[in-house]
Motif scaffolding. Sequence first.
Motif, PDB file in Angstrom:
ATOM      1  N   PRO A 122       0.839  -1.203   0.000  1.00  0.00           N
ATOM      2  CA  PRO A 122       0.000   0.000   0.000  1.00  0.00           C
ATOM      3  C   PRO A 122       0.873   1.251   0.000  1.00  0.00           C
ATOM      4  O   PRO A 122       2.054   1.188   0.346  1.00  0.00           O
ATOM      5  CB  PRO A 122      -0.775  -0.128   1.311  1.00  0.00           C
ATOM      6  CG  PRO A 122       0.064  -1.014   2.157  1.00  0.00           C
ATOM      7  CD  PRO A 122       0.743  -1.967   1.235  1.00  0.00           C
ATOM      8  N   HIS A 123       0.294   2.376  -0.417  1.00  0.00           N
ATOM      9  CA  HIS A 123       1.027   3.636  -0.340  1.00  0.00           C
ATOM     10  C   HIS A 123       1.399   3.917   1.117  1.00  0.00           C
ATOM     11  O   HIS A 123       0.599   3.678   2.016  1.00  0.00           O
ATOM     12  CB  HIS A 123       0.178   4.774  -0.913  1.00  0.00           C
ATOM     13  CG  HIS A 123       0.137   4.767  -2.408  1.00  0.00           C
ATOM     14  ND1 HIS A 123      -0.416   3.728  -3.119  1.00  0.00           N
ATOM     15  CD2 HIS A 123       0.605   5.655  -3.325  1.00  0.00           C
ATOM     16  CE1 HIS A 123      -0.291   3.974  -4.411  1.00  0.00           C
ATOM     17  NE2 HIS A 123       0.321   5.140  -4.569  1.00  0.00           N
ATOM     18  N   ASP A 127      -3.054   7.585  -0.442  1.00  0.00           N
ATOM     19  CA  ASP A 127      -3.390   6.436  -1.273  1.00  0.00           C
ATOM     20  C   ASP A 127      -3.095   6.766  -2.740  1.00  0.00           C
ATOM     21  O   ASP A 127      -2.469   7.781  -3.052  1.00  0.00           O
ATOM     22  CB  ASP A 127      -4.850   6.034  -1.078  1.00  0.00           C
ATOM     23  CG  ASP A 127      -5.790   7.201  -1.314  1.00  0.00           C
ATOM     24  OD1 ASP A 127      -5.532   7.977  -2.254  1.00  0.00           O
ATOM     25  OD2 ASP A 127      -6.762   7.359  -0.550  1.00  0.00           O
ATOM     26  N   SER A 130      -4.214  10.336  -3.876  1.00  0.00           N
ATOM     27  CA  SER A 130      -3.790  11.575  -3.211  1.00  0.00           C
ATOM     28  C   SER A 130      -2.573  12.159  -3.918  1.00  0.00           C
ATOM     29  O   SER A 130      -1.706  11.438  -4.403  1.00  0.00           O
ATOM     30  CB  SER A 130      -3.484  11.308  -1.734  1.00  0.00           C
ATOM     31  OG  SER A 130      -2.496  10.326  -1.635  1.00  0.00           O
ATOM     32  N   GLN A 142       3.886   9.090  -2.508  1.00  0.00           N
ATOM     33  CA  GLN A 142       4.788   7.941  -2.601  1.00  0.00           C
ATOM     34  C   GLN A 142       6.045   8.294  -3.405  1.00  0.00           C
ATOM     35  O   GLN A 142       7.129   7.793  -3.112  1.00  0.00           O
ATOM     36  CB  GLN A 142       4.055   6.754  -3.247  1.00  0.00           C
ATOM     37  CG  GLN A 142       4.799   5.445  -3.152  1.00  0.00           C
ATOM     38  CD  GLN A 142       4.990   4.978  -1.716  1.00  0.00           C
ATOM     39  OE1 GLN A 142       4.146   5.222  -0.859  1.00  0.00           O
ATOM     40  NE2 GLN A 142       6.103   4.333  -1.452  1.00  0.00           N
ATOM     41  N   PRO A 211       4.477   0.505  -4.580  1.00  0.00           N
ATOM     42  CA  PRO A 211       3.123   1.063  -4.667  1.00  0.00           C
ATOM     43  C   PRO A 211       2.878   1.802  -5.984  1.00  0.00           C
ATOM     44  O   PRO A 211       1.738   1.902  -6.432  1.00  0.00           O
ATOM     45  CB  PRO A 211       3.060   2.035  -3.487  1.00  0.00           C
ATOM     46  CG  PRO A 211       4.088   1.561  -2.551  1.00  0.00           C
ATOM     47  CD  PRO A 211       5.180   0.976  -3.389  1.00  0.00           C
TER      48      PRO A 211
END
Lengths: 296, 361
Positions: A122-123, A127, A130, A142, A211
């Motif tokens: 996951p980020h 997420d 975003s 990220q 991610p």
Amino acid sequence: MSPEILLQFCVAGVTYGVVYGVVAIGFTIIYNTTGIINFAQGEFLMLGAMTAVSLHRHLPLPLAIAGAVAATMAVGALIEVLFIRWLHRPSVLRMIMITIGVSILVREAALHVWDEKSHALPHFTGDAVSALALGGAKISPQALWVVGVCGVMVLALSAFFRATRLGRQMRACALNRDAARLCGINARNMVTFSFVLSAGMGALAGCVVSPITYVQYDSGTGLAIKGFTAAILGGLGSTAGAAAGGLVLGLLESFSVWALPAAYKDAVAIAIMLGVLFVRPSGILGSAEAARLREH
Amino acid sequence: MAGRWRGAGFAAGLAAAVIAVQLAASAAHKVFYLTQLTMAAYSLLVVLGLALLMGFAGQASMGQAGFFAIGGYVAAFLTTHDLTPLRGRALPAALETLHLLQSRPDAYGGTLLHVDPRAALVAAVAAAALTAWLVAGPVFRLRGHYLAMATLGFGIIVHRIFLGSPHFGGADGISDVPALPLVGGFAVTGRAAARVANYYVAWGIVLATLWMLSNLIEARVGRALRAIHGSENAAAAVGVPIAAYKTRTFVLAAALAALGGVLLTHYNGGIGPSEASVMKSVRYVAIVAVGGMANLRGAVVMGTLLTFLSLRGYFGSLDDLVFGGILLAMMLFAPEGVVGVGVWRGVRRLLARRRDHGSAA
């Protein structure tokens, strides 16, 4: 091209570029201590990311990443001890085949341990949707993680090589193996350390970038080619050159999408590599003298 | 020339084995085995070319599948691309006057006007040879890791082009490739009725290639190549034109790979981008390594065996792993090959030792 789009391409280029830089540094570390190109370098990223994804099902994210990095370092050590350590002065051709064989072994093992699907952590913050605004361009948080972690890693590595005993011993081996051995350095262990170090760096880079890019069992070959290209661009053997080469490659590749179909993105990187090899095998930043000496 | 062929014994053995296998397969009503053996024969052309390049010129090419795919794809493209809309143009008209075009009904009931498969074969092999010649110049300025990476990179670019280009069918490749007519009513085609004939055609081509390459390595060229393999500096010192020999060997290996690609494409009736993948290139290198680098016979034996098993699906989903494992094991434990000099040298050494013991006693 509007300045916003220009900036957006730069952001993408830098994000991928730092990852290529880390792979290139991994190549450089092993090349400097052994004189061999580890064709399995990209597999370390894939292995790190895949292991972290599996561990993350049971552990919190930081622990999963730490576990994955440790596991990949162990694999790196294992590869060196099983396949490299006991060979006495093998030919370059033989070493190439061996590391290619290792990369296939790791990749196919990954296919059977995991599957052929893409996986991702996951980020780290936020997420997939975003984004932070930067002068009209959008940046995924990220991407900042990728740049930050890889940047810190490169700085930490240079501090390690300068300030620690182990780092200085490794550098001594890279400069002159026989002289280092005369000074009481265990050159064989330094080779193992170089595999462990580049495996760990690759695994961490694989975790932070997963991610965004996702990984699957066969992601390693592509990354290895990119990393090698970056290393060649920077002049094989120089850590700073490798980092710079990664950034240059990332930016070139990012802007290539503007001129060519995206399907040819990977071919662009390889064409750059071939171009550099043909015109100036010592790399843009490396000296011709050094490359010629290291070839033997 | 033929009388001096050192490999005559092996060739006779191989020819006998080819006939024996066909008779046994037909008698046992297991002719379907011949299909995989025919396909294996065409892959052997790639392997033989690479064995010459690696074993005698000492140059590893990690992009040999690229040349195979260039051959197969060019032939497939030329023999399936409809030229009807271009009929009035200069090039199709010129081809037509030379009787190099062919028309046949297509799958949708229309007619398809395309290049004659025999002309396409020549064009495909020439395209691969030309590519190899163009690539060889810069590539052979490189050595070791750089050479391996450059040839690997070349292979990946070829793969990407065939995968990414709509003209070559993208991920689906090209299908509906027609038969390739040969002399005497024979044709390279996958039709079940022509299975036995095609088996003999394929193995006949392998034998002819083996004869040609064996003569080559026994001749002056072969000695020059071995000198290059031994020490480039020494070879240069005695006046061997190294660059020219390396380039010619590379071009020959590429042409052979392309020929294999063309013939297999006609036999299968199509080609896909996976034929150009890196793993395919690695596979050819693995087969040459296991056969013994400087050993054409070893390459024939191991190439047939491994390709046959792989095509029969004996390794299942472990197929790539098997070839990677073989490559690794060979390089770790027997870099001179299993069928190759390694074993024979060992046996000879053992015999010599025994003889020494005998004379001492």
